[in-house]
Enzyme design. Structure first.
Site, PDB file in Angstrom:
ATOM      1  N   ARG A 217      -4.174   0.020   6.621  1.00 58.56           N
ATOM      2  CA  ARG A 217      -5.376  -0.077   5.554  1.00 58.56           C
ATOM      3  C   ARG A 217      -6.480  -0.925   6.293  1.00 58.56           C
ATOM      4  O   ARG A 217      -7.524  -0.438   6.339  1.00 58.56           O
ATOM      5  CB  ARG A 217      -5.041  -0.400   4.226  1.00 58.56           C
TER       6      ARG A 217
ATOM      7  N   LYS B 245       8.888  -7.136  10.706  1.00 58.20           N
ATOM      8  CA  LYS B 245       9.757  -6.264   9.903  1.00 58.20           C
ATOM      9  C   LYS B 245      11.299  -6.616  10.269  1.00 58.20           C
ATOM     10  O   LYS B 245      11.504  -6.899  11.491  1.00 58.20           O
ATOM     11  CB  LYS B 245       9.562  -4.623  10.443  1.00 58.20           C
TER      12      LYS B 245
END
Length: 461
Positions: free
Chosen positions: A314, A240
């Site tokens: 996820r 990120k």
């Protein structure tokens, strides 16, 4: 540590707080003595919702207060009392409908929450309130303590809230309520077939874990809660940027939220067989980090190609969801700070609800409206499943395009939940960006009260 609610049993020196509806302000003011009316007018209070004025007595000391509420108030409108009233003991006086007195207590209690763990100067004590006779003390206390616990967990920096610390918080909760808890850590995750949890967390010096808490009688309806516990998310090798990494201490907000729901369930003794599954990891970068285009075989046996290591939530959830669904619970809910796409679509205050069961979805939405814990249902649009197709594996963990990111993330999770298990997935912010009545800036257990209300309505005594 449980938060102490700012309520006392009784006080002979308590002062009344009058509630006045916005449309009745003029009439209320006209009915006051000339001295009191002049005092209120000198304060320049226009009588708008949220306005509050301390009222003088004949001796020059405070004799009470008046608090202006909307004509149709919600729970949060009463949260301002914790911060706007001066120190002292107060009693609540007047109609609060349609908000129950129990929810007024909840709003006041949550408005008193502070996070000063790292400050040399601690927050000063605020006002105290006499317990209203018609408030459900047990439920109000359970709610405030649970939400405050979640806020503390989310707001704590990752340096002090890694996988081990999150597991310790769950163990403390289990001990308080005599629940059973098992924690699978490190390479034992591979031995016990939780490969995606291990893959995401293995690069960190702080070993990944699966927290597995159970409580209640085996004969009661099974309710399973799953929470995303990414204690910090660098993005992995798909790193990120600094701005995107700044708030990643809150990436375990889903885990904190389901622990809050569990706390409320156990504290109020709902007749359910509760199971809480929290995969707790730190998504870090090192020589053994999982890589883009790696293929991982999940607990269910589905192979997943890694399209992006920053879609790690996820991955850890899919193993936990498959395990949770294996018991065929009557209801299963997962909470996760999963996608930026959901925040773009709905903003920070409106969690996205995805659900494979209309009855469950409608119950959650109705409960959210009843307790002022909003959500918005979004579709599990099956045509978008093709966007997760992989040329080398059964599924990719991200879609090929930039559209519908919250939907495709939910569709990925749906692959691990059988259609006959009523399941809801919440994609949430878990953070208050600014301070508002009852909701100070910091971590937030969004939809926790709505989930609890739904469980209580469905399976309660």
């Amino acid at each position: 540590m449980a938060m102490s609610l700012p309520f006392v049993d009784r006080s002979s020196s308590s002062l009344p707080v009058q509630f006045v509806g916005h449309s009745k302000w003029g009439a209320w003011l006209k009915a006051q003595s000339a001295v009191r009316r002049a005092w209120v007018e000198s304060l320049g209070i226009p009588g708008l919702p949220g306005d509050i004025a301390v009222l003088p007595g004949d001796d020059g000391k405070a004799s009470g207060a008046v608090f202006v509420i909307p004509n149709a108030p919600t729970l949060w409108d009463f949260g301002a009392l914790s911060s706007k009233l001066p120190v002292g003991t107060w009693r609540l006086d007047g109609e609060t409908g349609p908000v129950s007195m129990t929810d007024v207590v909840v709003a006041i209690g949550l408005g008193a929450w502070t996070f000063d763990r790292y400050r040399a100067t601690k927050a000063k004590p605020g006002p105290r309130f006499v317990w209203p006779a018609d408030a459900d003390r047990k439920r109000a206390t359970a709610t405030v303590e649970a939400i405050s616990m979640a806020r503390n967990l989310i707001t704590t920096p990752s340096s002090d809230m890694g996988p081990a610390e999150l597991a310790a918080a769950a163990q403390d909760l289990a001990k308080t309520h005599k629940a059973r808890i098992k924690v699978i850590a490190g390479d034992d995750l591979l031995k016990q077939n939780y490969p995606t949890i291990h893959a995401v967390g293995r690069a960190s010096a702080r070993a990944p874990r699966l927290i597995d808490l159970t409580w209640g009688k085996a004969s009661h309806p099974k309710v399973t809660l799953v929470g995303k516990g990414v204690c910090f998310d660098t993005g992995g090798l798909d790193l990120k940027p600094a701005a995107g990494m700044l708030m990643m201490k809150k990436d375990m907000g889903g885990a904190a939220t389901v622990l809050a729901v569990a706390s409320m369930i156990m504290a109020t003794g709902l007749p359910v067989r509760l199971r809480v599954l929290v995969p707790a990891v730190e998504n870090s970068v090192s020589g053994n980090a999982f890589r883009p285009m790696d293929v991982i075989t999940t607990r269910k046996g589905i192979t997943v190609e890694i399209g992006n290591t920053d879609a790690e939530g996820r991955l850890i959830l899919c193993d936990a969801l498959h395990e949770g669904a294996s018991e065929k619970p009557a209801m299963m809910v997962d909470c996760a700070t999963l996608t930026g796409a959901a925040r773009v679509a709905l903003g920070p205050d409106l969690p996205a609800l995805f659900c494979n069961d209309d009855k469950l979805a409608n119950s959650l939405i109705a409960a959210g409206e009843a307790v002022t814990d909003p959500m918005w249902r979004m579709p599990l649009f099956p045509a978008y499943r093709r966007m997760l197709d992989s040329k080398v594996a059964d599924i990719n963990n991200v879609s090929a395009g930039a559209f519908g990111g919250a939907i495709t993330a939910a569709l990925y999770l749906k692959e691990f939940v059988p259609d006959d298990v009523p399941w809801a997935h919440f994609d949430m912010m878990a953070w208050n960006n600014t301070s508002r009545p009852g909701r100070p800036e910091g971590g937030e257990a969004q939809v926790a009260r709505a989930i609890y209300r739904t469980i209580a309505d469905r399976f309660g005594k």
